[in-house]
Write an enzyme that holds these catalytic residues in place. Structure first.
Site, short mmCIF file in Angstrom:
data_model
loop_
_atom_site.label_atom_id
_atom_site.label_comp_id
_atom_site.label_asym_id
_atom_site.label_seq_id
_atom_site.Cartn_x
_atom_site.Cartn_y
_atom_site.Cartn_z
N TYR A 41 46.25 27.19 35.47
CA TYR A 41 45.40 26.90 34.45
C TYR A 41 44.75 28.12 33.68
CZ TYR A 41 40.99 26.21 31.96
OH TYR A 41 39.91 26.31 30.93
N ASN A 66 41.85 12.70 29.15
CA ASN A 66 40.59 13.01 30.02
C ASN A 66 39.36 12.47 29.48
OD1 ASN A 66 39.58 13.88 32.48
ND2 ASN A 66 38.82 15.95 31.52
N SER A 100 38.81 31.20 28.03
CA SER A 100 37.88 30.85 28.86
C SER A 100 37.68 32.29 29.83
CB SER A 100 38.87 30.20 30.01
OG SER A 100 38.28 30.21 31.40
N LYS A 153 45.52 29.95 29.66
CA LYS A 153 44.69 30.54 28.77
C LYS A 153 44.96 32.12 28.37
CE LYS A 153 42.10 26.90 28.33
NZ LYS A 153 42.25 26.19 27.28
N PRO A 199 39.06 30.19 48.53
CA PRO A 199 39.95 31.69 48.23
C PRO A 199 39.91 31.59 46.56
CG PRO A 199 41.26 29.59 49.40
CD PRO A 199 39.76 29.23 49.10
N LEU A 258 29.93 22.46 39.34
CA LEU A 258 28.70 22.03 40.24
C LEU A 258 27.75 20.96 39.43
CD1 LEU A 258 26.80 23.20 42.35
CD2 LEU A 258 26.20 25.07 41.19
N1 LIG Z 1 34.53 22.85 30.73
C1 LIG Z 1 34.61 24.06 30.95
O1 LIG Z 1 34.32 24.60 32.18
C2 LIG Z 1 35.73 25.06 30.25
C3 LIG Z 1 35.40 26.38 30.34
C4 LIG Z 1 36.38 27.33 29.78
C5 LIG Z 1 37.27 26.74 28.82
N2 LIG Z 1 37.15 25.22 28.67
C6 LIG Z 1 38.47 24.69 27.81
O2 LIG Z 1 37.62 24.12 26.62
C7 LIG Z 1 38.47 23.20 26.11
C8 LIG Z 1 37.71 21.90 26.20
O3 LIG Z 1 37.18 21.59 27.64
P1 LIG Z 1 36.49 20.35 28.02
O4 LIG Z 1 35.36 20.89 29.02
O5 LIG Z 1 35.70 19.56 26.68
O6 LIG Z 1 37.45 19.45 28.59
P2 LIG Z 1 37.75 17.89 28.44
O7 LIG Z 1 38.79 17.52 29.35
O8 LIG Z 1 36.44 17.12 28.58
O9 LIG Z 1 38.52 17.60 26.91
C9 LIG Z 1 39.67 17.90 26.68
C10 LIG Z 1 40.20 16.88 25.77
O10 LIG Z 1 41.45 17.26 25.38
C11 LIG Z 1 42.24 16.03 25.48
N3 LIG Z 1 43.67 16.44 25.69
C12 LIG Z 1 44.22 17.20 26.79
N4 LIG Z 1 45.44 17.45 26.44
C13 LIG Z 1 45.74 16.88 25.21
C14 LIG Z 1 46.90 16.83 24.33
N5 LIG Z 1 48.14 17.42 24.67
N6 LIG Z 1 46.98 16.19 23.43
C15 LIG Z 1 45.87 15.63 22.94
N7 LIG Z 1 44.64 15.69 23.47
C16 LIG Z 1 44.69 16.26 24.72
C17 LIG Z 1 41.52 15.24 26.53
O11 LIG Z 1 42.02 13.77 26.52
C18 LIG Z 1 39.97 15.61 26.41
O12 LIG Z 1 39.69 14.58 25.72
C19 LIG Z 1 39.77 22.95 27.03
O13 LIG Z 1 40.79 23.69 26.72
C20 LIG Z 1 39.54 23.66 28.47
O14 LIG Z 1 40.26 24.53 29.03
C21 LIG Z 1 36.66 24.59 29.42
#
Ligand SMILES: NC(=O)c1ccc[n+]([C@@H]2O[C@H](COP(=O)([O-])OP(=O)(O)OC[C@H]3O[C@@H](n4cnc5c(N)ncnc54)[C@H](O)[C@@H]3O)[C@@H](O)[C@H]2O)c1
Length: 336
Positions: A150, A35, A124, A154, A292, A201
């Site tokens: 999801y 991603n 999260s 967490k 929902p 958003l």
């Molecule tokens: N952005 C939000 O709103 C938010 C809120 C709460 C928690 N989080 C958590 O924070 C973390 C980072 O979020 P983000 O917004 O930067 O997401 P993102 O998707 O931009 O970054 C996640 C990264 O992890 C990589 N990735 C996913 N699965 C992988 C795997 N199995 N092995 C190696 N790489 C992998 C993806 O390529 C990506 O670069 C995530 O764990 C997400 O669940 C995000």
């Protein structure tokens, strides 16, 4: 410190690497780019003037992880890697459980074998499920009313980490519960780059502002809030990134949760208005049905992180919108 960052090419990971490098830490990152785009890391290197050692593989790949831990002496691991789309997780639950949980288990195994004792986890606000009180505190109830796989991953990972800390008293785990990250690095060269239609958003509004999307959908305007639209706790991604450096500097025992949030709620319409001002253009929106599982308000207290980590969210919604707009305007197609 020598830090292993998983998911470092992603939105929060890339911003955190900047703060880690600026604080003098040496960063190695593993990302499968599922991603994200490696260009994000190249731009971070330009911002900090420091190299990032990058490995492209999935964190569940135990053989590659073993090679990496055998050839590096890490002091700590920050685990961002994970799939994060709520809607996709409902459609593809096994993919989410496999990716998010197995990657964590593989990392913990490797850390255990190599005596690495400090772990920071991207948790999260979703672990709180249906909020039992506002503002949410780290002691508020978790695990009840989580409506999607999801969020369950967490919650389950937090439990795995707590159990790990009970079994090994020298293992230190920080559960960083993020609220709603927004904004971008003020350089305008890195930011959130959703590979699909944005789920959140602000990136959605940003794509409306550059004409890639027609209008923002506002899910419900009859909630019991300031203007009837949902209220959330939006935190600037640079503040969030600095929270990781603060957590890294803090020594604690066992598993410790911290809300990384502002303590202040902002409604959907307030955020759209702030973004419209930053972009100096109207952001069209339509009101549609409630979604929902959505709650009227969700915000949290940062008091524990303020007190124990010495960390404060300092940036405003206006700054987040201005920074987000600078990134979107300069990079309408993200990193591509
Ligand atoms: N952005 C939000 O709103 C938010 C809120 C709460 C928690 N989080 C958590 O924070 C973390 C980072 O979020 P983000 O917004 O930067 O997401 P993102 O998707 O931009 O970054 C996640 C990264 O992890 C990589 N990735 C996913 N699965 C992988 C795997 N199995 N092995 C190696 N790489 C992998 C993806 O390529 C990506 O670069 C995530 O764990 C997400 O669940 C995000």
């Amino acid at each position: 410190m020598n830090i292993l960052v998983t998911g470092g090419a992603g939105y929060i990971g890339s911003h955190t690497i900047i703060e880690l490098q600026n604080a003098g830490h040496v960063v190695t990152t593993v990302d499968n780019l599922s991603n994200s785009n490696q260009e994000a890391l190249r731009r971070v290197e330009k911002i900090t003037g420091k190299p990032i050692e990058f490995h492209q593989f999935a964190v569940q790949n135990r053989a590659k992880l073993e090679d990496l831990f055998s050839s590096h002496a890490f002091n700590a691991v920050i685990h961002f890697a994970g799939l994060k789309s709520v809607g996709e997780s409902v459609a593809e639950p096994l993919q989410y459980y496999q990716n998010n949980i197995d990657s964590t288990l593989s990392l913990l195994d490797a850390m255990n074998r190599h005596g690495v004792k400090k772990f920071l986890f991207s948790s999260s606000a979703t672990v709180y499920g249906t909020p039992e009180e506002l503002p949410l505190k780290e002691t508020s109830r978790v695990g009840i009313g989580i409506t999607n796989p999801y969020g369950q991953t967490k919650y389950m990972i937090e439990q795995i980490l707590k159990d790990t800390c009970v079994a090994d008293e020298s293992f230190e785990c920080t559960l960083l519960r993020y609220f709603n990250p927004v904004g971008a690095d003020p350089s305008g060269t890195i930011g959130e780059d959703p590979s699909d239609t944005p789920n959140n958003l602000l990136p959605y509004a940003a794509q409306v502002a550059v004409g890639k999307l027609k209008e923002v959908k506002v899910f419900g305007n009859d909630y019991d809030t300031v203007d009837g639209t949902g209220v959330r706790d939006y935190i600037h991604v640079v503040d969030l990134a600095k929270g990781h450096v603060a957590a890294l500097n803090h020594t604690s025992q066992g598993a410790n949760a911290y809300n990384l949030c502002t303590g202040k709620g902002t409604s959907v319409l307030e955020l759209i208005n702030a973004f419209s001002k930053a972009a100096d253009r109207e952001i069209p929106y339509v009101i549609t049905d409630r979604r929902p599982g959505d709650v009227a308000s969700c915000y949290a207290s940062p008091a524990k992180a303020n007190r124990e980590l010495g960390w404060y969210a300092e940036r405003t919604i206006e700054q987040a919108c201005a920074d987000s707009w600078r990134w979107q305007k300069g990079n309408p197609n993200g990193y591509n």
